[in-house]
Every structure is written in C-alpha cells, then in structure tokens.
Design an enzyme around this catalytic site. Structure first.
Site, mmCIF file in Angstrom:
data_model
loop_
_atom_site.group_PDB
_atom_site.id
_atom_site.type_symbol
_atom_site.label_atom_id
_atom_site.label_comp_id
_atom_site.label_asym_id
_atom_site.label_seq_id
_atom_site.Cartn_x
_atom_site.Cartn_y
_atom_site.Cartn_z
ATOM 1 C CE LYS A 99 -1.918 5.301 1.093
ATOM 2 N NZ LYS A 99 -2.017 4.878 2.450
ATOM 3 C CG ASP A 101 -1.865 1.148 1.233
ATOM 4 O OD1 ASP A 101 -2.626 1.142 0.246
ATOM 5 O OD2 ASP A 101 -1.680 1.815 2.227
#
Lengths: 500, 500
Positions: free
Chosen positions: A360, A356
């Site tokens: 980003k 994750d």
C-alpha cells in the site's frame, strides 16, 4: 474530377439508362470521386455500363477508375427535425465509433430527416444495435467482465444486482455483466448474465476458464461499445494482462495490488499507456478498500497541492492488535484473540510481516510521483526473527508468548512517555522515500485514538500543513471493498458520458 | 422520388447545361430529395434552369419543390486514411455538437480523404475552430468564467495559474479563464485572460460588471465548446441564475451554499434539469471546503449503500471554540480569543447562531434524498436569547461573560460523566430529519478528540455500520476551499473526456 461540370450528369444518365435505382449519393467537396449506392443485384449492370461509357476517359487517364465495393450495408437514422437538431449526428457517429465500426460513406441531405451511412455488411447488425441502444435505450452502456467471484467478486455481483435498476433509472447507466470467470470455469453472455442466478449458471452452463477467451469475449462484444474488466483476484498473473487489455480499449478496474506494487517499469508503462490511450484504469480499493484514499490523493495532486507526507495505519489487523494491546494483556494474547475472531490471515505472520502494508505504501508513493521499487521500502516485520522459519501457524502461535516480555517493555516505555505504539506506513514525499515501521504517538494524536480495526490515513500537504486531511474507517471487509470497486465502475461510467 | 431512376440524371444534366460546378452532392437513402451545393454565384442560374426543366413535374406534384438555401458554408475535414479510421467522424461531429453547431448536410465518399459538412455561413468560423482545436490542440478545452474574485476566487485564480501548464502536459486539459467579474467591474477575453496579471486587467481594461453580459460572453464563446461558470460568491442572486446557465449548456461549479440550501422546489428543479440535460453542477466545497464530503456521499449512494446517519462538526469556528473550552477558561474567554485570532466572523453571532451549520446539514440531507426545507431543521443557537438584539458585535462581546456560569455548568456536567461538549449537525436519514445542536460525546469518541478548527464528518451506513467512515481536516480557509472548487473543475474535465 471535382468541379468539372457534367461528370455527375454523365454518370447518372448512364445509371438511368440501365434502369438502376440510386439509393444514395455522396460526393464530398474538393473530391475526386462520386460515391453512390445501388442495390447489389444492379451492381454488375451499372458497373459494366459505366465502364463502357467512360472507356475513353479511363484509357486517357482523365478518370482513374471505376470501383465496386461489394458487401456493403446502408444504415439510415431517420427522425423528425434531425437536420435542425444539433448533436444528432454526433450521437450517431459517437455510438458507431465506440463500437469500433468503420464508416465507409455518409450522406445527409439538408432538408432531411435522415442520416445515411454505408458500412461493411458484417458490421451492420452491430451498428444497428450500437445506434439503437444509444438513441433509445440507455445513454451509457457498459459491458463488465468479472474475474474472480470469490468473497469480494461475489459481493460486488450482489451489489451490482441490487443497484442495477436504480442506476438505469437515475443515472441512465446500463451495466451488463457479460462474463464471470473463476479459476476453473467461466460463464459468458452476449447481452448480460442474470445476476440473480449467476452462481447456478457458473456451475451448470459454464465452460472451462480461459482468460484469453474471456477477454476476447469482451473485446469482441458487438452489442456494447464500452467494456471493462474487473479483476477481483489477488493474482499476479491476472495483473500481468492489464497492459494488453488497456491496449485493446478495455478499461480495467481492480482491488488487486499486484500490478501497482510490482516492478516499477511495468507500472510506469501501464500508466503511460492508460493516459495516452484514454482508457481508464482505476484501483481505489487497493488502499483502504472503500475509503476515498486514491481519489483524494489524485484530487490534491491534480489541483496543484504539494504532498509532503502520507502516513497511515493501513492494516485493519495490525490496527486491531495495537488498539487492543493495553492493560494487562500480552502481545501474544492479543494476536491469538485477533486470529480467533478471524481478523488475521490463517497464518498471522502474513499480517505481522508488514508486506501488505508495504504494498500500500508503494502504491501511494508511486501515485505521489516517487519512482520507488517495493524493495526500496524498509519494512519492520513484527514476526520475531527466530519464528520466521516455523513450519506452521500453530507452531508460530505456540512460540509467540516467549517474546511477550520484549513487547511489554516497549509498551511500558511508550506509556511512560504518554505514548502508544502504532504500526504505520509512511510515504515521505519530501525525502522521496517510504517505510513501514512501529512508531510511538502521543495519546492525543489521531492515530492514538483509533478503535476496532479502522484504517486511518493522514495527508500532510502544502494546503493541509498545520492539520492534515484525515480519512478513517474500516479499510477491509467484503462489503466496503466491493463498494470501492463499484465506485470505480460508476466513475468510469461518468467519464464515458453518464450524467452526474 | 427516391429510387426513381433518372431523377438524379436529369438534375445533373440540367446543372451541367448551365455550366455550374457541383461542389458536393448528398442524397440519403430512402430520401425524397437530392441535396447538392454549387458556388453562390451560380445558384440563380441553376435554380432557374431546374425550375424550367421540372416545370411540368412541379405542376403535377410529382416533385414538391426546388429549394435554395443561401448563406451556407462548406467545412471539409481532409486527411489520409480517414475512411478507414474509425472514430474520425465521431470526433468531428462531437466537436461540432459541443459547439452547438447545426449540421445542414453531410457527405463522405467511400474511398475518400474527406468529410464534408454544410453549415450556416455564420457558424463557419466557430465550426472551423471547434474542429481544429479538437483535432490539433488539446483534447479537452474548457472556458471558465469566475464570478467573485474575493478571497476564494482570487486563490482559485492563483491555483489555476500555477497548475495550468501541468494540466496541459499531463492530462491534456486546456483551461482558459475567459471572464472574471467582481461586483463592480469585469474583464472578458475570447481566448483566455493572462492569469499573471488579471488584477491589473480588472482595474485597467475592465468594463462595468453585468452578469447577463458575462454569461452571454461565455455562451457565445466560439472558440471553446465547453463552458463553466464558477460562482465564488456567497450571493443568493448569483445562485438564482444557475438554472438558466445550465439550460444554456453552461456547467456550474460553486462553493456557494445558497442554491442548494434555498427553497426545496428550486433545488429539485435545478438537479432535475442538470441530470436530464447532461450538464454538470458540482458543489463539493459547500460542505467541508476541500474535504471529500459530497463526492464520498455520492459514491456511497450510487453504489447502493444505505445512508443511516451523517453527523459532523461542520464549523471550524465552533470546532475551535469547543475544542478550546477546557480547564479554567470561560466560554466568553474562548469566544474572545477566537474572534481575535480571526477565526470568527466580524460579529461572532453569525457563527454562534448555527445558521451556517444548518445550511450544510440541509445540503447533505437533500443529497441523501430527504426532501427538507431549511426551516425544517431545528437549530440550537448558541447566542443567548437576550443578546440576539445587541446592536453591535462589541456590545455582544461585552455582555457575553454574564452567561458564562451556565456554560461552565454544562461543561462540568459533561466532564462528570466523562464527556465533552460538541456543536454538531446531524442528518438522520432513517427518521428523515436533520438538526443542529450541542451534544455530549464520550472522551474516546472521534468527535471528542478533535483539535484546532478541524471539521469532522462521520458517515454511518449499511456498509459502515459498526465503525463509520470518517473524514477530518480543515474545513475552511481560502487555499483548501479553492482547492475543492478546482477539484470540481477537473472532475468536470474528466467527465468531458480528459484522460484519468
């Protein structure tokens, strides 16, 4: 024919002879035609009389044709002082254009209170509504379709419900949710779903979910000229439709990271289309939820600042874990605590893997102009190699303590040097690369002083070189994530003409 | 007259009889007139013939008048497929409206390649340029007037110069600085000043500075429909003109705190006008320079978050002083050091008095909806009472050490409690008040961990309640302040229709 004295005269004397009513006339300068409207019931007689009258001119080719366009309607905007008020025609035609209505003919006399447009009959209700809502209702109306009424979507719907009246009053923005779709059912409305009871409607009046029908409902909406689809899912499939939606003139807003962290060529194609087509695509909440990260980065870039490095703690879960990994506690203790408090995914490996965070990093890297794939980002996974294959979260949690010793050693080494461990994502714009890793920071570094599950992002740029620009705060959670999405909706409204 | 068969016929047979050329005709539906254009040299004959022909109808009142409007021009937008392309008329009329051009009459035939508008002759060059630039040049052109080419204005001009080509290429924004005025001289241009040599131009080709002429130059500019005045001064007098500029449709952008921290009624009047008139007034750089403070606050408010408290270290100078007031150093030592390093104003009392911080507090308070005057904000001045009347900065610096003992005591007290001293501004939205004071913070508080001359601002809201949203970084300096102003200019361009 233009400039030949007498043609108009002949036309209108012929029309007069059949006793027809001329409702409007439009002959543009340097034109080769006169356009006029008579009631549908008089069309045949007028056409026949004109054909008779101009038989010779037609045969000789001095007049090319007499054309009848059936099925037209006339929309008249009537008001005092219209001809002397600049901008009235602009507002009218802008409203019609945004509603994708084709204007066939226009007339406005010069001492007049009236602008007349000829439209296809089928467009006339839509045209009336578009013009009416623009002049009499709200300046900026926006039809919103919400995909995924899960935790974030639900919270957004509540925020929209609570704030709608204020936006109308203060900012002249009229937001209407005209569709909500989950994975199994959807509810549609032409004029706006009552947000105090969308849940009941989604249960009782719903139809089977169908993304194609859902987007068609939005693009076919005749009442509202501006449309936006808000994707509150984390679904790759939904993200794959953005391109088509933008192409149809539907704006797209999302906290879903999949489109921007997916294949580079698709991302670039999407951004290129969006920029060229003047449709808007906003995704502030993909990084740091409601924190102003993407917008700050864009502002720096567009005003000519040079980004040197973006470095941050992008995972609330991993922020919490390393902020709490102190004193006599073991790493597995802290992970267990975070899991119990609901800070981690059901399987903590989903957080500890760093995927994750890598998404980003790739989003910010691409925003900064780096042409990188997700696979170009080296990611330090915090899941011990032997535990990657555990078949359950329980098994993983059970076996994690056997790796505590190594974690304790790393922490002690850091402490001995006056440092702390932090799990960070880094976009190194100078060297055109990104990475996700565990780094050590001096105790007086802003990253070392974090508490709770805060995100922190530091932009080091030409202008912010000695001391970076830092944004810090909760970077996850339904309220702040929905707030970030909502902010994008209002930015869209401003770009479409709402006051600031 | 509308719908009476034969009137048009009679009119045009009369026109035919005098041999005049009908260039355009416009008769809107439900209208009581027919409007048509003939070349100026034929007007007298046509008018006279119509008066003769309709003498009886005029006398009987069946026809109210035959009116001649002289001095008109016809602007024709010609292109293939215009009638079948939605939005062409919208773009044309929007361009004319933004250029404040009044459209007297319009005609567009329905199988046509042409939209014809009748304008006042004096507007015709302007109209042509507005339409031309909208269709053929850049989508969003913006004429910029810079007031005050001091440190910030100069830096902004350099940033604009360096970034202009990129903005044209990537965002289709065409920024033209059409005027620069200092306090004694100004330079004006109709199409844009060459920013590589504005300084030379301001010396050689300048005329005496005159703010009225300067703003008139912008509002009379016929080439660019969108105009913005950027006030880079700190002047109350310049700020007093914002209202008139906005009223003229000129957008205003400024880092000058005077308008928003001046009398409340004037501020409210300004904001009300701005919102109602759809002109934009941005002032991001008034608080925290280029840090995203005002925009973040607006985003929270507009999306329905409730602001509870805004607390911050708003002065880079005072941040530096208290971050450095440690160990064995005395307060006066630190102030002297800051003065030498150029961190303070020439007279450090201008910083130590807290007035500048109070202005920032009142700006944020009003933005949050509090109706407060600057005088409602209690300010803890750091200038010892007896030194307020020192006649010079030197005298002040000389006498400051005699107050060190009290400062050392305060710091020791704080240290004993594990705390540090920080000079903060607070907007307490719940209790509807603001204040500027010296507070003590625990060592693990984000405010305690500041370094250098960073600003730090914490927003505590309904959504960011447990952990505030924090923005930190250099809040002063020419590059970042000009960057903040530049960001506002680009936001304006986006609001005016540039792509995102």
């Amino acid at each position: 024919m233009a400039g030949v004295p007498g043609t108009s005269s002949t036309i209108f004397s012929t029309v007069k002879d059949v006793g027809a009513n001329v409702i409007m006339i439009s002959q543009a300068s340097s034109e080769h035609s006169v356009c006029f409207a008579v009631p549908e019931k008089e069309v045949a007689a007028v056409s026949s009389a004109l054909h008779d009258r101009f038989r010779e001119a037609l045969a000789a080719g001095r007049l090319s044709k007499i054309e009848v366009i059936n099925g037209c309607s006339i929309l008249a905007a009537v008001g005092l002082r219209m001809a002397s008020t600049p901008g009235v025609s602009a507002i009218l035609f802008d409203a019609l254009a945004k509603a994708n209505i084709n204007v066939r003919a226009i007339a406005q006399g010069c001492s007049e209170y009236n602008i007349t447009v000829v439209l296809k009959q089928e467009d006339c209700v839509r045209a009336l509504r578009a013009a009416h809502s623009r002049f009499f209702l709200s300046q900026t109306t926006l039809a919103v379709g919400i995909i995924g009424p899960g935790l974030i979507g639900r919270t957004l719907l509540n925020q929209l419900r609570d704030q709608a009246a204020v936006l109308k009053e203060n900012l002249n923005i009229d937001l209407r949710v005209v569709g909500i779709t989950g994975s199994s059912s959807m509810v549609l409305s032409d004029t706006g779903i009552d947000l105090t009871q969308w849940k009941e409607l989604l249960q009782k009046q719903a139809e089977p979910a169908d993304l194609a029908n859902f987007s068609r409902h939005l693009s076919d909406n005749h009442v509202f000229p501006n449309k936006v689809l808000v994707d509150c899912t984390a679904d790759t499939n939904v993200a794959s439709h953005y391109y088509d939606w933008l192409k149809k003139g539907i704006h797209v807003i999302t906290p879903n990271k999949k489109a921007n962290s997916g294949p580079l060529d698709r991302y670039l194609k999407l951004r290129t289309l969006q920029r060229a087509s003047y449709t808007h695509y906003f995704y502030e909440a993909t990084v740091g939820a409601g924190l102003p990260i993407i917008s700050t980065l864009r502002g720096l870039l567009e005003t000519g600042d040079k980004i040197l490095r973006i470095e941050g703690i992008f995972s609330g879960t991993l922020s919490y874990i390393f902020n709490s990994f102190e004193g006599i506690r073991t790493f597995s203790d802290v992970v267990a605590e975070a899991k119990e408090a609901g800070y981690t995914e059901p399987d903590p490996r989903d957080d500890l893997s760093g995927t994750d965070v890598a998404r980003k990093v790739i989003i910010l890297a691409r925003e900064s102009g780096l042409k990188l794939e997700l696979s170009d980002i080296p990611v330090k996974s915090l899941v011990p190699e032997p535990l990657a294959s555990c078949s359950s979260a329980d098994e993983f949690m059970q076996k994690l303590p056997s790796f505590d010793q190594e974690w304790t050693r790393q922490r002690s080494d850091a402490e001995a040097a006056g440092e702390v461990l932090r799990y960070v994502g880094v976009v190194d714009v100078v060297d055109k690369k990104g990475q996700v890793e565990l780094r050590r920071y001096k105790r007086d570094h802003p990253f070392a002083q974090l508490s709770g599950s805060d995100n922190i992002i530091a932009f080091t740029t030409s202008r912010y070189k000695e001391q970076p620009l830092i944004v810090r705060g909760p970077g996850a959670g339904a309220e702040v994530t929905a707030g970030g999405v909502f902010f994008d909706i209002l930015r869209l409204a401003s770009y479409l003409g709402a006051p600031s």
